[in-house]
Design a protein around this motif. Structure first.
Motif, short mmCIF file in Angstrom:
data_model
loop_
_atom_site.label_atom_id
_atom_site.label_comp_id
_atom_site.label_asym_id
_atom_site.label_seq_id
_atom_site.Cartn_x
_atom_site.Cartn_y
_atom_site.Cartn_z
N TYR A 1 6.04 7.96 -6.51
CA TYR A 1 6.07 7.24 -5.24
C TYR A 1 6.30 6.00 -5.03
O TYR A 1 6.44 5.49 -3.71
CB TYR A 1 4.34 7.74 -4.62
N GLY B 1 4.63 -5.12 -7.52
CA GLY B 1 4.70 -4.88 -8.97
C GLY B 1 3.14 -4.83 -9.61
O GLY B 1 2.48 -4.40 -8.80
N SER C 1 -5.56 1.61 -8.70
CA SER C 1 -4.91 2.78 -8.16
C SER C 1 -5.09 3.88 -9.24
O SER C 1 -4.86 3.54 -10.37
CB SER C 1 -3.20 2.12 -8.09
N1 SAM Z 1 0.72 -2.34 -9.55
C1 SAM Z 1 -0.42 -2.18 -8.66
C2 SAM Z 1 -0.92 -0.84 -8.46
O1 SAM Z 1 -0.48 -0.11 -8.98
O2 SAM Z 1 -1.95 -0.89 -7.78
C3 SAM Z 1 -0.19 -2.85 -7.49
C4 SAM Z 1 0.97 -2.73 -6.46
S1 SAM Z 1 0.97 -1.11 -5.84
C5 SAM Z 1 2.69 -1.28 -4.96
C6 SAM Z 1 -0.15 -1.34 -4.56
C7 SAM Z 1 -0.56 -0.03 -3.89
O3 SAM Z 1 0.47 0.48 -3.29
C8 SAM Z 1 -0.96 0.99 -4.97
O4 SAM Z 1 -2.46 1.37 -4.55
C9 SAM Z 1 0.00 1.86 -4.80
O5 SAM Z 1 -0.75 3.24 -5.06
C10 SAM Z 1 0.48 1.80 -3.41
N2 SAM Z 1 1.83 2.44 -3.28
C11 SAM Z 1 2.80 2.41 -3.85
N3 SAM Z 1 3.85 2.92 -3.18
C12 SAM Z 1 3.44 3.86 -2.31
C13 SAM Z 1 4.26 4.67 -1.14
N4 SAM Z 1 5.02 4.83 -1.21
N5 SAM Z 1 3.03 4.95 -0.45
C14 SAM Z 1 1.82 4.79 -0.33
N6 SAM Z 1 1.27 3.81 -1.14
C15 SAM Z 1 1.85 3.30 -2.05
#
Ligand code: SAM
Length: 331
Positions: free
Chosen positions: A32, A73, A123
């Motif tokens: 996602y 990231g 996550s």
């Molecule tokens: N790498 C870290 C992680 O996995 O938590 C931090 C960055 S990540 C982009 C931050 C949060 O955004 C995570 O909880 C992830 O599940 C969520 N996330 C990423 N893409 C997403 C999407 N398309 N829709 C909803 N949540 C999303």
């Protein structure tokens, strides 16, 4: 635009929370979020140095920002992250949190806590090994679950667990995650899938609405809303009526909470964003590298906040995919 006083936008929303993305790189490739192959990352020279990040954080602190969340990231893949947390801690923020996939957390939890990190969100979108592997494409569930224990032990808890739900993929684990929250005391937060995936596979039909999540859990374990004064957190919180634990839902797609938003974002390559979904960004890196003084940074932050739209980057809360995807913005 006000030139002094709190960091306020045109709708009167005062901004006190800064999300700092420390890198656009990640050691996982969640379906996602990022494409499995072909992701291009910003060259190192385009990423803000920790000194530059601290300088902006200091200016933001002076403008009334009280809480910081580090993200990416994956923040734990950036070398020097512990010292950076120490630098932030010296600036006197009330709270320094991090969102992480936890692959490196077991090793770093204690030093991070010692440096001043206050808590972590981890996550984890499945409690089944095979599905975890399919959703995150790299890494493994055992490492993530083990790291949650280490983080709790290091004083970074109670760990919050971020679960992105995808219709027909992991929604059958809603009750398993609710049971996990009840058994561990960890707050599981169910996040609606947003149109921020690098693969551009998002559609409204693969969003699991938070209302459905609550209904399914409620049928098994009755819930009650946790009411907070001046609520600004993205998650709406619920506790189990029998007193055993708590969950939250983040309904960005079906029930946006923009009216109380107090967040601004700094991307790893030095742009201020006033919303995950905004079409515009304010460039800071190049003006800083050209030798600007702090007043220029302050003015740029104030303007970025002042120009924030009503919600989701638009005047009427329309949900549009921004130019950059989640890992490049910082979730
Ligand atoms: N790498 C870290 C992680 O996995 O938590 C931090 C960055 S990540 C982009 C931050 C949060 O955004 C995570 O909880 C992830 O599940 C969520 N996330 C990423 N893409 C997403 C999407 N398309 N829709 C909803 N949540 C999303």
């Amino acid at each position: 635009m006000p030139t002094r006083g709190p960091l306020v936008d045109g709708f009167g929303r005062v901004h006190t929370d800064l999300r700092i993305s420390v890198t656009d790189r990640c050691n996982l490739r969640c379906v996602y979020c990022m494409p499995e192959v072909g992701m291009t990352f910003a060259p190192h020279a385009e990423i803000l140095t920790f000194e530059e990040l601290l300088r902006i954080a200091k200016v933001a602190r002076g403008l009334g920002v009280r809480t910081v969340r580090l993200t990416g990231g994956e923040p734990l893949v950036r070398r020097g992250i512990v010292d950076f947390v120490g630098g932030l801690s010296d600036l006197g923020f009330d709270d320094i949190a991090m969102t992480t996939n936890a692959m490196e957390l077991a090793r770093l939890a204690a030093p991070l806590a010692e440096a001043g990190l206050t808590r972590v969100n981890v996550s984890c979108d499945s409690l089944r090994d095979d599905r975890f592997a399919a959703l995150r494409r790299r890494g493994d569930l055992a490492t993530v679950l083990g790291a949650m224990d280490v983080a709790d032990g290091a004083g970074l808890g109670p760990v919050k667990v971020n679960v992105v739900l995808l219709a027909g993929v992991n929604e059958d684990e809603i009750l398993d995650f609710a049971a996990f929250a009840r058994a561990t005391g960890r707050v599981v937060r169910f996040i609606e899938f947003m149109p921020l995936d690098g693969d551009h596979h998002w559609s409204a039909s693969n969003v699991v609405a938070s209302a459905d999540v609550l209904e399914r859990i409620e049928q098994r374990w009755p819930l009650e809303r946790v009411q907070q004064a001046n609520e600004v957190a993205p998650a709406v919180r619920y506790r189990f009526r029998d007193g055993r634990g708590e969950i939250g839902v983040i309904a960005t797609v079906t029930q946006p909470f923009c009216g109380t938003c107090d967040r601004l974002r700094l991307t790893a390559d030095g742009f201020v964003r006033n919303c995950l979904f905004s079409a515009e960004e304010t460039a800071l890196r190049d003006v800083m590298r050209a030798g600007c003084d702090d007043q220029v940074i302050e003015g740029a932050i104030r303007r970025a906040v002042w120009e924030k739209k009503a919600g989701r980057g638009s005047d009427d809360l329309t949900l549009l995919r921004p130019r950059r995807s989640m890992s490049m913005i910082g979730g």
